[in-house]
Scaffold this motif. Structure first.
Motif, PDB file in Angstrom:
ATOM      1  N   ALA A 109       7.586  33.478 -10.888  1.00 41.74           N
ATOM      2  CA  ALA A 109       7.285  32.045 -10.908  1.00 41.74           C
ATOM      3  C   ALA A 109       5.791  31.790 -10.753  1.00 41.74           C
ATOM      4  N   ASN A 110       5.108  32.611  -9.946  1.00 40.20           N
ATOM      5  CA  ASN A 110       3.653  32.476  -9.810  1.00 40.20           C
ATOM      6  C   ASN A 110       2.956  32.680 -11.148  1.00 40.20           C
ATOM      7  N   THR A 116       3.490  26.569 -17.249  1.00 41.59           N
ATOM      8  CA  THR A 116       4.137  25.285 -16.939  1.00 41.59           C
ATOM      9  C   THR A 116       3.149  24.145 -17.152  1.00 41.59           C
ATOM     10  N   TYR A 117       1.916  24.338 -16.640  1.00 47.43           N
ATOM     11  CA  TYR A 117       0.878  23.326 -16.830  1.00 47.43           C
ATOM     12  C   TYR A 117       0.556  23.130 -18.308  1.00 47.43           C
ATOM     13  N   ALA A 118       0.701  24.213 -19.084  1.00 44.33           N
ATOM     14  CA  ALA A 118       0.405  24.138 -20.519  1.00 44.33           C
ATOM     15  C   ALA A 118       1.541  23.511 -21.319  1.00 44.33           C
ATOM     16  N   LEU A 120       4.691  24.760 -21.866  1.00 44.84           N
ATOM     17  CA  LEU A 120       5.598  25.650 -22.584  1.00 44.84           C
ATOM     18  C   LEU A 120       7.020  25.539 -22.046  1.00 44.84           C
ATOM     19  N   GLY A 121       7.990  25.783 -22.918  1.00 47.61           N
ATOM     20  CA  GLY A 121       9.393  25.739 -22.525  1.00 47.61           C
ATOM     21  C   GLY A 121       9.761  26.899 -21.615  1.00 47.61           C
ATOM     22  N   ARG A 122      10.897  26.764 -20.932  1.00 44.43           N
ATOM     23  CA  ARG A 122      11.284  27.749 -19.912  1.00 44.43           C
ATOM     24  C   ARG A 122      11.439  29.152 -20.500  1.00 44.43           C
ATOM     25  N   GLY A 123      12.086  29.268 -21.649  1.00 50.64           N
ATOM     26  CA  GLY A 123      12.316  30.574 -22.239  1.00 50.64           C
ATOM     27  C   GLY A 123      11.030  31.282 -22.603  1.00 50.64           C
ATOM     28  N   GLU A 124      10.085  30.548 -23.218  1.00 51.46           N
ATOM     29  CA  GLU A 124       8.809  31.134 -23.593  1.00 51.46           C
ATOM     30  C   GLU A 124       7.992  31.481 -22.364  1.00 51.46           C
TER      31      GLU A 124
END
Length: 236
Positions: A109-110, A116-118, A120-124
């Motif tokens: 997650a780190n 996440t800020y960028a 992108l979707g969860r899978g990518e």
């Protein structure tokens, strides 16, 4: 065909901090520096030499009082704060002495956090973060919390977070400062592999054996470059 611009072009950069109306601190006093794509450069200097100020300017966290800083040919001075932030997020990965990992969040997650800020979707995010962790040898530890990792392992997670956005430039501020000799060797091996991949690395260090792993060592004193030399490794 013309040669590509250097990743970093610092031209007569000065940075002055006005502490009071009567007191000004000249942190940088006419620094010029060029770093080509794929170079590995160490910056050394005593406390107050200007190395941290220079690193902040290279990372688009500060701007020169005068002079120019071009990142991949882009003059940072002409960008507003949002444009500088976008350039920083796309082009630069940061590695800090203190790791700066989120304590109650897994290694995976780190490393996903910049993605996440960028947006992108969860899978990518998951795919790219796992690849970055594998690259630094932390694949078996992806679900561990920082408190469950050694200092060297935490720093390798921090390196994975720095490279997960695929930046062209890695800026490392005393990356081995909190590590023992074995962990330092592990992290420096990762840097060696990143150079082989074609990334550019600039690191601040006070350790001569760490600096000797680079291609060049730049020494600062009183806000000026006093030497810029190839290392024995680069000459070999």
């Amino acid at each position: 065909m013309s040669a590509p611009p250097p990743v970093i072009a610092v031209e007569d950069v000065r940075r002055t901090y006005h502490v009071t109306d009567d007191l000004a601190v000249h942190a940088l006093d006419g620094v010029s520096l060029r770093i080509a794509t794929g170079e590995y450069v160490a910056i050394m200097g005593s406390s107050g030499s200007g190395k941290s100020t220079l690193m902040n300017i290279l990372g688009c966290l500060d701007v020169p009082t005068s002079g120019r800083y071009l990142l991949d040919g882009v003059d940072v001075r002409v960008l507003d704060e949002d444009e500088q932030s976008d350039l920083r997020n796309r082009k630069i990965g940061f590695v800090f002495q203190a790791f700066n990992l989120v304590p109650r969040t897994t290694a995976l997650a780190n490393v996903e956090l910049p993605l996440t800020y960028a947006g992108l979707g969860r899978g990518e995010r998951r795919r790219r973060a796992l690849h970055a962790l594998e690259t630094v040898g932390m694949g078996p530890r992806v679900h561990h919390l920082p408190s469950e990792l050694s200092g060297g392992q935490q720093q390798r997670v921090a390196v994975a977070r720095a490279i997960v956005t695929n930046p062209s430039l890695i800026l490392a501020d005393e990356p081995s400062g909190n590590l023992d000799s074995r962990s330092t060797a592990d992290v420096l091996r990762v840097f060696d592999e990143l150079i082989v991949e074609g990334r550019t690395i600039v690191l601040i260090t006070h350790e001569h054996d760490v600096a000797e792993r680079a291609d060049r060592v730049v020494h600062l004193a009183d806000g000026r470059v006093i030497s810029d030399q190839r290392t024995a490794k680069a000459a070999a």
